[in-house]
Design a protein around this motif. Structure first.
Motif, mmCIF file in Angstrom:
data_model
loop_
_atom_site.group_PDB
_atom_site.id
_atom_site.type_symbol
_atom_site.label_atom_id
_atom_site.label_comp_id
_atom_site.label_asym_id
_atom_site.label_seq_id
_atom_site.Cartn_x
_atom_site.Cartn_y
_atom_site.Cartn_z
ATOM 1 N N ASP A 2 -6.717 80.600 -12.744
ATOM 2 C CA ASP A 2 -7.136 79.247 -13.084
ATOM 3 C C ASP A 2 -8.082 78.740 -11.990
ATOM 4 O O ASP A 2 -7.639 78.338 -10.901
ATOM 5 C CB ASP A 2 -5.911 78.335 -13.202
ATOM 6 N N TYR A 3 -9.391 78.765 -12.265
ATOM 7 C CA TYR A 3 -10.361 78.367 -11.258
ATOM 8 C C TYR A 3 -10.214 76.894 -10.878
ATOM 9 O O TYR A 3 -10.346 76.545 -9.694
ATOM 10 C CB TYR A 3 -11.782 78.631 -11.760
ATOM 11 N N GLY A 4 -9.964 76.046 -11.855
ATOM 12 C CA GLY A 4 -9.810 74.630 -11.564
ATOM 13 C C GLY A 4 -8.637 74.365 -10.636
ATOM 14 O O GLY A 4 -8.734 73.533 -9.724
ATOM 15 N N GLU A 5 -7.531 75.073 -10.851
ATOM 16 C CA GLU A 5 -6.359 74.891 -9.986
ATOM 17 C C GLU A 5 -6.664 75.319 -8.565
ATOM 18 O O GLU A 5 -6.279 74.652 -7.597
ATOM 19 C CB GLU A 5 -5.183 75.702 -10.553
ATOM 20 N N VAL A 6 -7.372 76.439 -8.407
ATOM 21 C CA VAL A 6 -7.700 76.930 -7.062
ATOM 22 C C VAL A 6 -8.640 75.960 -6.349
ATOM 23 O O VAL A 6 -8.425 75.609 -5.180
ATOM 24 C CB VAL A 6 -8.336 78.338 -7.145
ATOM 25 N N LEU A 7 -9.677 75.492 -7.046
ATOM 26 C CA LEU A 7 -10.645 74.590 -6.421
ATOM 27 C C LEU A 7 -10.010 73.249 -6.058
ATOM 28 O O LEU A 7 -10.245 72.719 -4.963
ATOM 29 C CB LEU A 7 -11.830 74.377 -7.365
ATOM 30 N N SER A 8 -9.201 72.700 -6.957
ATOM 31 C CA SER A 8 -8.554 71.419 -6.671
ATOM 32 C C SER A 8 -7.491 71.557 -5.592
ATOM 33 O O SER A 8 -7.331 70.673 -4.743
ATOM 34 C CB SER A 8 -7.940 70.847 -7.950
ATOM 35 N N ARG A 9 -6.764 72.658 -5.612
ATOM 36 C CA ARG A 9 -5.727 72.878 -4.598
ATOM 37 C C ARG A 9 -6.357 73.056 -3.218
ATOM 38 O O ARG A 9 -5.822 72.551 -2.217
ATOM 39 C CB ARG A 9 -4.902 74.111 -4.970
ATOM 40 N N TRP A 215 -10.374 95.747 -0.432
ATOM 41 C CA TRP A 215 -11.048 96.608 -1.399
ATOM 42 C C TRP A 215 -10.247 96.704 -2.695
ATOM 43 O O TRP A 215 -10.815 96.618 -3.790
ATOM 44 C CB TRP A 215 -11.264 97.993 -0.802
ATOM 45 N N ARG A 216 -8.939 96.861 -2.589
ATOM 46 C CA ARG A 216 -8.112 96.961 -3.800
ATOM 47 C C ARG A 216 -8.126 95.660 -4.592
ATOM 48 O O ARG A 216 -8.198 95.680 -5.831
ATOM 49 C CB ARG A 216 -6.675 97.329 -3.414
ATOM 50 N N VAL A 217 -8.060 94.538 -3.892
ATOM 51 C CA VAL A 217 -8.050 93.248 -4.590
ATOM 52 C C VAL A 217 -9.388 93.005 -5.284
ATOM 53 O O VAL A 217 -9.431 92.570 -6.446
ATOM 54 C CB VAL A 217 -7.730 92.108 -3.602
ATOM 55 N N VAL A 218 -10.487 93.287 -4.601
ATOM 56 C CA VAL A 218 -11.811 93.047 -5.185
ATOM 57 C C VAL A 218 -12.067 94.003 -6.346
ATOM 58 O O VAL A 218 -12.600 93.604 -7.397
ATOM 59 C CB VAL A 218 -12.906 93.183 -4.109
ATOM 60 N N ILE A 219 -11.697 95.262 -6.195
ATOM 61 C CA ILE A 219 -11.939 96.238 -7.249
ATOM 62 C C ILE A 219 -11.052 95.976 -8.460
ATOM 63 O O ILE A 219 -11.490 96.139 -9.615
ATOM 64 C CB ILE A 219 -11.707 97.664 -6.706
ATOM 65 N N ASP A 220 -9.820 95.530 -8.232
ATOM 66 C CA ASP A 220 -8.918 95.262 -9.358
ATOM 67 C C ASP A 220 -9.337 94.034 -10.149
ATOM 68 O O ASP A 220 -9.142 93.989 -11.364
ATOM 69 C CB ASP A 220 -7.482 95.093 -8.846
ATOM 70 N N ARG A 221 -9.910 93.023 -9.466
ATOM 71 C CA ARG A 221 -10.292 91.773 -10.151
ATOM 72 C C ARG A 221 -11.727 91.402 -9.793
ATOM 73 O O ARG A 221 -11.977 90.329 -9.225
ATOM 74 C CB ARG A 221 -9.329 90.648 -9.749
ATOM 75 N N PRO A 222 -12.710 92.235 -10.117
ATOM 76 C CA PRO A 222 -14.094 91.927 -9.717
ATOM 77 C C PRO A 222 -14.656 90.711 -10.428
ATOM 78 O O PRO A 222 -15.457 89.966 -9.855
ATOM 79 C CB PRO A 222 -14.854 93.202 -10.080
ATOM 80 N N GLY A 223 -14.284 90.508 -11.709
ATOM 81 C CA GLY A 223 -14.832 89.381 -12.452
ATOM 82 C C GLY A 223 -14.475 88.055 -11.822
ATOM 83 O O GLY A 223 -15.341 87.173 -11.634
ATOM 84 N N GLU A 224 -13.195 87.867 -11.471
ATOM 85 C CA GLU A 224 -12.767 86.613 -10.854
ATOM 86 C C GLU A 224 -13.454 86.388 -9.512
ATOM 87 O O GLU A 224 -13.839 85.261 -9.180
ATOM 88 C CB GLU A 224 -11.248 86.597 -10.674
ATOM 89 N N MET A 225 -13.606 87.452 -8.749
ATOM 90 C CA MET A 225 -14.250 87.320 -7.449
ATOM 91 C C MET A 225 -15.711 86.887 -7.592
ATOM 92 O O MET A 225 -16.191 85.997 -6.879
ATOM 93 C CB MET A 225 -14.174 88.650 -6.692
ATOM 94 N N ILE A 226 -16.432 87.508 -8.517
ATOM 95 C CA ILE A 226 -17.853 87.181 -8.695
ATOM 96 C C ILE A 226 -18.011 85.762 -9.215
ATOM 97 O O ILE A 226 -18.876 84.997 -8.738
ATOM 98 C CB ILE A 226 -18.513 88.191 -9.643
ATOM 99 N N VAL A 227 -17.188 85.362 -10.168
ATOM 100 C CA VAL A 227 -17.285 84.004 -10.710
ATOM 101 C C VAL A 227 -16.990 82.974 -9.625
ATOM 102 O O VAL A 227 -17.712 81.970 -9.481
ATOM 103 C CB VAL A 227 -16.323 83.835 -11.904
#
Length: 352
Positions: A2-9, A215-227
């Motif tokens: 949830d991007y909104g939750e992360v940004l607001s938090r 590396w594992r976190v970025v490779i497992d969830r690249p879409g969320e990281m890029i967004v």
């Protein structure tokens, strides 16, 4: 995620714990330190500038520029050698000091964001002291990155030079598409290296474990990281424009006067300098808040992608519950005593 939750938090954390702004200012000094070191150790001649007015295509230059050039060159020629030696050593020490503060700033920001996300209290002193625990590892990380950047830059220059020599410059044309990839590649590498710092502090890992974990976190969830990186990029650009707008307004009359009428007005110069000095502390504070928010957002992104929610403490070693004690078995009834043997006739009992 949830991007909104992360940004607001993240905003909630840095607003509740405003001491993170100070660590954001410390972290922002990293760019100043790296820029100072780069300028000090580059091969470009320093303290010698010759303005070439032939660069102006029409030859129309403001009247103040030739006078400024003459005064500028006269100043540098009049300074003794020891002045430049002292100035160079001072700049080196200043760059090292800013670098050290930036390491404490990054450690404090990530550690403070973790504590804030877990709703744990902290103070500036405690955060600074706990940041010392990560200082050496972040220091080594910076050294590794500087050495790696130097090696890659050297190899790139040598490669381009070799291609240009052996192909008579024609091969450089075909290198243009590869050079265009530098911007997106730098963007992705920046995200990864930020996650290395976050993993190192948030999970208290050693240097090489942090590289592997990130590396594992970025490779497992690249879409969320890029967004998230694109969102923070837009926020940073917008905030940069807002922070630079007052300086532009303060310098606008001076620029119009110089390049419009060509006259150097001492009153406008003085007023612009005063306004600039007044706005400088607010710009530093705003930059610190932006840096604190960026690092807090990346820290919370790492926590959400690794399964930690707001208010949830870091994973700890699970302790098995104590097994209930089984009730004691009832005691067996005592066997009845055997009856005494009857006395034989004619015998007397023994004396008591």
């Amino acid at each position: 995620m949830d991007y909104g939750e992360v940004l607001s938090r993240a905003w909630h954390v840095i607003w509740k714990h405003k001491i993170l702004w100070i660590f954001g200012i410390f972290t922002g000094l990293a760019g100043q330190a790296s820029g100072g070191v780069q300028n000090l150790f580059s091969g470009t001649p320093r303290f010698q500038y010759n303005f070439n007015f032939e660069d102006f295509s029409r030859g129309d230059v403001p009247p103040f520029l030739p006078e400024f050039e003459a005064n500028f060159n006269r100043f540098f020629e009049s300074m003794p050698v020891w002045f430049w030696v002292v100035l160079g050593i001072s700049l080196i020490l200043l760059a090292i000091g800013l670098w050290v503060l930036s390491i404490y700033g990054r450690a404090g920001l990530v550690h403070g964001a973790v504590k804030g996300d877990e709703d744990r209290p902290f103070t500036f002193g405690s955060l600074f002291k706990e940041g010392s625990h990560y200082f050496l590892r972040l220091f080594l990380l910076d050294l590794v990155l500087m050495a790696g950047g130097l090696v890659l830059s050297t190899l790139a220059v040598l490669g381009l030079a070799a291609v240009g020599i052996f192909t008579l410059g024609i091969g450089l044309i075909f290198m243009i598409p590869l050079l265009c990839l530098i911007v997106p590649l730098s963007f992705l590498v920046g995200i990864y290296l930020t996650q290395v710092q976050v993993a190192l502090v948030a999970e208290d890992l050693d240097l090489w474990q942090a590289f592997g974990r990130a590396w594992r976190v970025v490779i497992d969830r690249p879409g969320e990281m890029i967004v998230m990186g694109l969102i923070l990029l837009v926020i940073g650009l917008a905030a940069g424009l807002l922070l630079g707008l007052p300086f532009g307004m303060a310098l606008a009359p001076l620029g119009i006067s110089l390049f419009g009428g060509g006259a150097l007005n001492s009153t406008l110069v003085t007023a612009s300098m005063i306004f600039g000095l007044i706005l400088l502390p607010f710009a530093i504070l705003g930059s610190g808040i932006l840096t604190a928010y960026t690092y807090s957002t990346w820290t919370l992104t790492f926590r959400r992608l690794t399964g930690r929610k707001a208010g949830a403490p870091a994973a700890e070693t699970a302790v098995a519950p104590i097994a209930p004690i089984a009730p004691a078995a009832p005691a067996a009834p005592a066997a009845p005593a055997a009856p005494a043997a009857p006395e034989a006739p004619g015998e007397f009992p023994p004396d008591a």
